[in-house]
Write a protein that holds these residues in place. Sequence first.
Motif, PDB file in Angstrom:
ATOM      1  N   GLU A 295      39.463  -1.704 -28.004  1.00 39.54           N
ATOM      2  CA  GLU A 295      40.207  -2.911 -28.369  1.00 39.54           C
ATOM      3  C   GLU A 295      39.495  -4.163 -27.868  1.00 39.54           C
ATOM      4  OE1 GLU A 295      44.241  -4.478 -26.600  1.00 39.54           O
ATOM      5  OE2 GLU A 295      44.671  -2.986 -28.168  1.00 39.54           O
ATOM      6  N   LEU A 296      38.926  -4.082 -26.662  1.00 35.54           N
ATOM      7  CA  LEU A 296      38.217  -5.239 -26.107  1.00 35.54           C
ATOM      8  C   LEU A 296      36.948  -5.540 -26.903  1.00 35.54           C
ATOM      9  CD1 LEU A 296      38.575  -4.689 -22.243  1.00 35.54           C
ATOM     10  CD2 LEU A 296      40.082  -5.922 -23.818  1.00 35.54           C
ATOM     11  N   TYR A 297      36.230  -4.489 -27.275  1.00 35.33           N
ATOM     12  CA  TYR A 297      35.057  -4.706 -28.134  1.00 35.33           C
ATOM     13  C   TYR A 297      35.474  -5.383 -29.427  1.00 35.33           C
ATOM     14  CZ  TYR A 297      31.457  -2.044 -25.569  1.00 35.33           C
ATOM     15  OH  TYR A 297      30.526  -1.621 -24.655  1.00 35.33           O
ATOM     16  N   ASP A 298      36.545  -4.907 -30.026  1.00 35.57           N
ATOM     17  CA  ASP A 298      37.018  -5.479 -31.290  1.00 35.57           C
ATOM     18  C   ASP A 298      37.355  -6.959 -31.117  1.00 35.57           C
ATOM     19  OD1 ASP A 298      37.907  -5.041 -34.082  1.00 35.57           O
ATOM     20  OD2 ASP A 298      39.873  -5.543 -33.273  1.00 35.57           O
ATOM     21  N   ASP A 299      38.057  -7.296 -30.038  1.00 39.70           N
ATOM     22  CA  ASP A 299      38.398  -8.696 -29.782  1.00 39.70           C
ATOM     23  C   ASP A 299      37.150  -9.555 -29.657  1.00 39.70           C
ATOM     24  OD1 ASP A 299      41.071  -8.061 -29.781  1.00 39.70           O
ATOM     25  OD2 ASP A 299      41.298  -8.072 -27.609  1.00 39.70           O
ATOM     26  N   LEU A 300      36.159  -9.056 -28.910  1.00 36.73           N
ATOM     27  CA  LEU A 300      34.949  -9.837 -28.676  1.00 36.73           C
ATOM     28  C   LEU A 300      34.132  -9.990 -29.954  1.00 36.73           C
ATOM     29  CD1 LEU A 300      33.146 -11.317 -26.690  1.00 36.73           C
ATOM     30  CD2 LEU A 300      32.102  -9.131 -26.076  1.00 36.73           C
TER      31      LEU A 300
ATOM     32  N   THR B 211      28.471  -5.493 -31.468  1.00 40.09           N
ATOM     33  CA  THR B 211      28.817  -4.398 -32.379  1.00 40.09           C
ATOM     34  C   THR B 211      27.926  -3.189 -32.107  1.00 40.09           C
ATOM     35  OG1 THR B 211      29.518  -5.980 -34.071  1.00 40.09           O
ATOM     36  CG2 THR B 211      29.120  -3.721 -34.790  1.00 40.09           C
ATOM     37  N   PHE B 212      26.643  -3.428 -31.902  1.00 41.90           N
ATOM     38  CA  PHE B 212      25.747  -2.314 -31.567  1.00 41.90           C
ATOM     39  C   PHE B 212      26.116  -1.707 -30.214  1.00 41.90           C
ATOM     40  CE2 PHE B 212      22.736  -4.293 -34.680  1.00 41.90           C
ATOM     41  CZ  PHE B 212      22.654  -3.196 -35.522  1.00 41.90           C
ATOM     42  N   ALA B 213      26.525  -2.561 -29.272  1.00 40.49           N
ATOM     43  CA  ALA B 213      26.970  -2.052 -27.976  1.00 40.49           C
ATOM     44  C   ALA B 213      28.220  -1.191 -28.138  1.00 40.49           C
ATOM     45  CB  ALA B 213      27.245  -3.218 -27.021  1.00 40.49           C
ATOM     46  N   ALA B 214      29.140  -1.648 -28.984  1.00 40.48           N
ATOM     47  CA  ALA B 214      30.370  -0.892 -29.238  1.00 40.48           C
ATOM     48  C   ALA B 214      30.068   0.445 -29.909  1.00 40.48           C
ATOM     49  CB  ALA B 214      31.319  -1.715 -30.105  1.00 40.48           C
ATOM     50  N   LEU B 215      29.122   0.444 -30.837  1.00 38.40           N
ATOM     51  CA  LEU B 215      28.735   1.694 -31.499  1.00 38.40           C
ATOM     52  C   LEU B 215      28.147   2.679 -30.483  1.00 38.40           C
ATOM     53  CD1 LEU B 215      27.187   0.326 -34.798  1.00 38.40           C
ATOM     54  CD2 LEU B 215      28.999   2.042 -34.672  1.00 38.40           C
ATOM     55  N   ALA B 216      27.285   2.189 -29.609  1.00 35.61           N
ATOM     56  CA  ALA B 216      26.689   3.057 -28.589  1.00 35.61           C
ATOM     57  C   ALA B 216      27.763   3.616 -27.664  1.00 35.61           C
ATOM     58  CB  ALA B 216      25.648   2.272 -27.791  1.00 35.61           C
ATOM     59  N   TYR B 217      28.706   2.750 -27.278  1.00 35.56           N
ATOM     60  CA  TYR B 217      29.800   3.197 -26.410  1.00 35.56           C
ATOM     61  C   TYR B 217      30.645   4.265 -27.112  1.00 35.56           C
ATOM     62  CZ  TYR B 217      34.142   3.200 -23.772  1.00 35.56           C
ATOM     63  OH  TYR B 217      35.244   3.606 -23.051  1.00 35.56           O
ATOM     64  N   GLU B 218      30.980   4.004 -28.361  1.00 34.31           N
ATOM     65  CA  GLU B 218      31.845   4.932 -29.108  1.00 34.31           C
ATOM     66  C   GLU B 218      31.167   6.284 -29.286  1.00 34.31           C
ATOM     67  OE1 GLU B 218      35.074   6.462 -30.824  1.00 34.31           O
ATOM     68  OE2 GLU B 218      34.933   4.466 -29.907  1.00 34.31           O
TER      69      GLU B 218
ATOM     70  N   LYS C 227      30.900  -0.214 -38.371  1.00 33.06           N
ATOM     71  CA  LYS C 227      29.860  -0.437 -39.378  1.00 33.06           C
ATOM     72  C   LYS C 227      30.345  -1.405 -40.448  1.00 33.06           C
ATOM     73  CE  LYS C 227      27.256   3.832 -38.709  1.00 33.06           C
ATOM     74  NZ  LYS C 227      26.802   5.117 -39.297  1.00 33.06           N
ATOM     75  N   ARG C 228      31.642  -1.366 -40.754  1.00 31.86           N
ATOM     76  CA  ARG C 228      32.174  -2.362 -41.695  1.00 31.86           C
ATOM     77  C   ARG C 228      32.080  -3.762 -41.093  1.00 31.86           C
ATOM     78  NH1 ARG C 228      36.061   1.927 -42.989  1.00 31.86           N
ATOM     79  NH2 ARG C 228      37.594   1.073 -41.539  1.00 31.86           N
ATOM     80  N   ALA C 229      32.309  -3.867 -39.785  1.00 28.56           N
ATOM     81  CA  ALA C 229      32.128  -5.159 -39.112  1.00 28.56           C
ATOM     82  C   ALA C 229      30.675  -5.610 -39.203  1.00 28.56           C
ATOM     83  CB  ALA C 229      32.554  -5.061 -37.654  1.00 28.56           C
ATOM     84  N   LEU C 230      29.759  -4.662 -39.081  1.00 27.16           N
ATOM     85  CA  LEU C 230      28.336  -4.985 -39.155  1.00 27.16           C
ATOM     86  C   LEU C 230      27.955  -5.489 -40.549  1.00 27.16           C
ATOM     87  CD1 LEU C 230      25.987  -4.943 -37.181  1.00 27.16           C
ATOM     88  CD2 LEU C 230      25.472  -2.613 -37.933  1.00 27.16           C
ATOM     89  N   ILE C 231      28.585  -4.933 -41.582  1.00 23.83           N
ATOM     90  CA  ILE C 231      28.353  -5.440 -42.940  1.00 23.83           C
ATOM     91  C   ILE C 231      28.750  -6.914 -43.016  1.00 23.83           C
ATOM     92  CG2 ILE C 231      29.075  -5.282 -45.358  1.00 23.83           C
ATOM     93  CD1 ILE C 231      29.495  -2.249 -44.847  1.00 23.83           C
TER      94      ILE C 231
END
Length: 215
Positions: A68-73, A90-97, A111-115
């Motif tokens: 949720e925090l990644y999404d907010d940021l 977003t790349f940091a969030a992907l690595a974490y996930e 990935k949709r956010a990355l688009i």
Amino acid sequence: MITTITDYFEALSADEILQEPAGKWGDSALLDVLELFAELDDTKRQTAVLELILSSPDNNIEMVNYEELYDDLIYTYINQAHYNKAAYWTFAALAYEIRHHNSLTTIQYLKRALIEIYLGQKEYEAALQLATRLLQTNPADYWTHNTLALILPQANLTNLAIAALERALELAKTDDPDGIRSQLQSLYDTLTKTAVSPPPSIHPKTRAQFHAALT
């Protein structure tokens, strides 16, 4: 006199917050600071605290919802058009996930956010190539189609958005557990009545691959 963590951080600027050592403060304790700056409507310092938490090695998953925090940021930076920072997190969030949860749903969401970020950076080829891979990976995920329909028109790619919606409406005829069909139809009706601006230059192969992924 400073007696609490919120008192301490309230005395700092956003730049000073970012100079605090990552991991010095417990991530769960910093949630109180986040709440304080949210109440003060202080987005700049709230964002700095988010970065501080997400840079920490703490990973207190029992107390902190890092997704949720990644999404907010990420969406704070997208909404501010700070696309390079949004891409970094977003790349940091992907690595974490991938490391901690490996949820396909969350990975696709990121990935949709990355688009959206690539479109904001005018990296249209990269955006459509990633969209194509998402569609190929899970062709029945009409949330991807829905997202594309919302963000592609912002880059004057309305015709591609309409194509994504047409496919999503076909999918929702037989499988609509989320009750999204009426939303898709409303968006389709709006886009088909909207004047289309000249689209950016997209390589024909990229367009063809995108359309092929919709079939």
